[in-house]
Design a protein around this motif. Sequence first.
Motif, PDB file in Angstrom:
ATOM      1  N   MET A   1      27.657  29.265  54.737  1.00 18.68           N
ATOM      2  CA  MET A   1      27.620  28.810  53.358  1.00 18.68           C
ATOM      3  C   MET A   1      28.336  27.474  53.289  1.00 18.68           C
ATOM      4  N   ASP A   2      27.753  26.560  52.610  1.00 14.83           N
ATOM      5  CA  ASP A   2      28.301  25.222  52.419  1.00 14.83           C
ATOM      6  C   ASP A   2      29.565  25.306  51.558  1.00 14.83           C
ATOM      7  N   PRO A   3      30.720  24.826  52.065  1.00 12.49           N
ATOM      8  CA  PRO A   3      31.966  24.904  51.287  1.00 12.49           C
ATOM      9  C   PRO A   3      31.885  24.229  49.923  1.00 12.49           C
ATOM     10  N   GLU A   4      31.016  23.231  49.789  1.00 13.83           N
ATOM     11  CA  GLU A   4      30.880  22.546  48.504  1.00 13.83           C
ATOM     12  C   GLU A   4      30.230  23.446  47.454  1.00 13.83           C
ATOM     13  N   ASN A   5      29.503  24.459  47.886  1.00 11.42           N
ATOM     14  CA  ASN A   5      28.853  25.374  46.953  1.00 11.42           C
ATOM     15  C   ASN A   5      29.672  26.641  46.711  1.00 11.42           C
ATOM     16  N   MET A   6      30.934  26.613  47.129  1.00 12.37           N
ATOM     17  CA  MET A   6      31.802  27.766  46.949  1.00 12.37           C
ATOM     18  C   MET A   6      32.730  27.534  45.764  1.00 12.37           C
ATOM     19  N   GLN A   7      33.013  28.601  45.046  1.00  9.73           N
ATOM     20  CA  GLN A   7      33.921  28.548  43.916  1.00  9.73           C
ATOM     21  C   GLN A   7      35.202  29.277  44.313  1.00  9.73           C
ATOM     22  N   GLY A   8      36.344  28.601  44.176  1.00 10.45           N
ATOM     23  CA  GLY A   8      37.632  29.208  44.481  1.00 10.45           C
ATOM     24  C   GLY A   8      38.177  29.958  43.283  1.00 10.45           C
ATOM     25  N   PHE A   9      38.831  31.080  43.547  1.00  9.30           N
ATOM     26  CA  PHE A   9      39.437  31.901  42.503  1.00  9.30           C
ATOM     27  C   PHE A   9      40.923  32.059  42.791  1.00  9.30           C
ATOM     28  N   ASN A  10      41.775  31.732  41.809  1.00 11.59           N
ATOM     29  CA  ASN A  10      43.185  32.086  41.964  1.00 11.59           C
ATOM     30  C   ASN A  10      43.326  33.540  41.515  1.00 11.59           C
ATOM     31  N   ALA A  11      44.544  34.064  41.541  1.00 16.64           N
ATOM     32  CA  ALA A  11      44.749  35.483  41.212  1.00 16.64           C
ATOM     33  C   ALA A  11      44.277  35.814  39.801  1.00 16.64           C
ATOM     34  N   LYS A  12      44.555  34.936  38.847  1.00 14.17           N
ATOM     35  CA  LYS A  12      44.160  35.198  37.451  1.00 14.17           C
ATOM     36  C   LYS A  12      42.639  35.243  37.309  1.00 14.17           C
ATOM     37  N   GLN A  13      41.945  34.325  37.969  1.00 15.04           N
ATOM     38  CA  GLN A  13      40.480  34.298  37.893  1.00 15.04           C
ATOM     39  C   GLN A  13      39.871  35.522  38.592  1.00 15.04           C
ATOM     40  N   SER A  14      40.466  35.912  39.722  1.00 15.98           N
ATOM     41  CA  SER A  14      39.970  37.102  40.427  1.00 15.98           C
ATOM     42  C   SER A  14      40.195  38.347  39.578  1.00 15.98           C
ATOM     43  N   GLN A  15      41.368  38.437  38.960  1.00 15.29           N
ATOM     44  CA  GLN A  15      41.664  39.583  38.112  1.00 15.29           C
ATOM     45  C   GLN A  15      40.693  39.642  36.927  1.00 15.29           C
ATOM     46  N   LYS A  16      40.434  38.494  36.328  1.00 17.56           N
ATOM     47  CA  LYS A  16      39.498  38.424  35.195  1.00 17.56           C
ATOM     48  C   LYS A  16      38.096  38.882  35.624  1.00 17.56           C
ATOM     49  N   ALA A  17      37.653  38.444  36.796  1.00 16.84           N
ATOM     50  CA  ALA A  17      36.334  38.851  37.291  1.00 16.84           C
ATOM     51  C   ALA A  17      36.300  40.355  37.565  1.00 16.84           C
ATOM     52  N   LEU A  18      37.401  40.908  38.083  1.00 16.86           N
ATOM     53  CA  LEU A  18      37.444  42.345  38.350  1.00 16.86           C
ATOM     54  C   LEU A  18      37.418  43.169  37.070  1.00 16.86           C
ATOM     55  N   PHE A  19      37.974  42.629  35.988  1.00 15.87           N
ATOM     56  CA  PHE A  19      37.945  43.347  34.713  1.00 15.87           C
ATOM     57  C   PHE A  19      36.516  43.597  34.247  1.00 15.87           C
ATOM     58  N   LYS A  20      35.574  42.795  34.701  1.00 16.29           N
ATOM     59  CA  LYS A  20      34.171  42.959  34.286  1.00 16.29           C
ATOM     60  C   LYS A  20      33.568  44.262  34.804  1.00 16.29           C
ATOM     61  N   VAL A  21      34.132  44.825  35.885  1.00 16.31           N
ATOM     62  CA  VAL A  21      33.608  46.094  36.407  1.00 16.31           C
ATOM     63  C   VAL A  21      34.398  47.299  35.897  1.00 16.31           C
ATOM     64  N   MET A  22      35.447  47.060  35.119  1.00 15.60           N
ATOM     65  CA  MET A  22      36.272  48.162  34.625  1.00 15.60           C
ATOM     66  C   MET A  22      35.492  49.214  33.829  1.00 15.60           C
ATOM     67  N   PRO A  23      34.490  48.841  33.025  1.00 13.68           N
ATOM     68  CA  PRO A  23      33.773  49.871  32.252  1.00 13.68           C
ATOM     69  C   PRO A  23      33.152  50.979  33.101  1.00 13.68           C
ATOM     70  N   ILE A  24      32.814  50.691  34.340  1.00 14.73           N
ATOM     71  CA  ILE A  24      32.230  51.726  35.201  1.00 14.73           C
ATOM     72  C   ILE A  24      33.236  52.864  35.418  1.00 14.73           C
ATOM     73  N   PHE A  25      34.526  52.540  35.357  1.00 15.15           N
ATOM     74  CA  PHE A  25      35.574  53.555  35.510  1.00 15.15           C
ATOM     75  C   PHE A  25      35.972  54.160  34.173  1.00 15.15           C
ATOM     76  N   THR A  26      36.040  53.348  33.127  1.00 15.64           N
ATOM     77  CA  THR A  26      36.553  53.845  31.846  1.00 15.64           C
ATOM     78  C   THR A  26      35.645  54.896  31.217  1.00 15.64           C
ATOM     79  N   ILE A  27      34.348  54.844  31.470  1.00 15.67           N
ATOM     80  CA  ILE A  27      33.469  55.865  30.889  1.00 15.67           C
ATOM     81  C   ILE A  27      33.672  57.232  31.549  1.00 15.67           C
TER      82      ILE A  27
END
Length: 147
Positions: A1-27
């Motif tokens: 994968m071309d490094p220029e086409n990669m998006q970096g995530f710091n801890a806050k961004q990774s945590q925010k992205a993980l929150f998007k899958v939380m509903p699969i557990f909460t139900i």
Amino acid sequence: MDPENMQGFNAKQSQKALFKVMPIFTIRDKEINATPYSAAFDSEADIALIQMAETDSFECWNNISLGAWRVIQDRYQQTLVMLGANLKDKATIMDRFPSGLSGQQQGRALLLRYALGLSRTIDRQLLPLQAPELQQLLPAEYQLQKH
């Protein structure tokens, strides 16, 4: 994968992205939390995570046991805690993914990254047995010799 086409995530961004899958557990929250944690479900959880990666969907989890759900949820929560512990360092890139992934895809990719690897140890009793002559020694297992 071309490094220029990669998006970096710091801890806050990774945590925010993980929150998007939380509903699969909460139900299923009540049922999952009522189920005691058992490492006996590790293999089933691993298989469910791999199937989710192959299908790019959580639909394959409709038939997994509550024990496997509990294992996956515990790994998910451990990941959120680990990322939370790294929130102060806003500059450090924790994860990289191809640009253009949807929020759900980012969340699933992060769940796979952390729930299947990195922070997990391998229970060697679950690995297939091999003949001793075929097993390679790791450098840490070599005995030191005096010269």
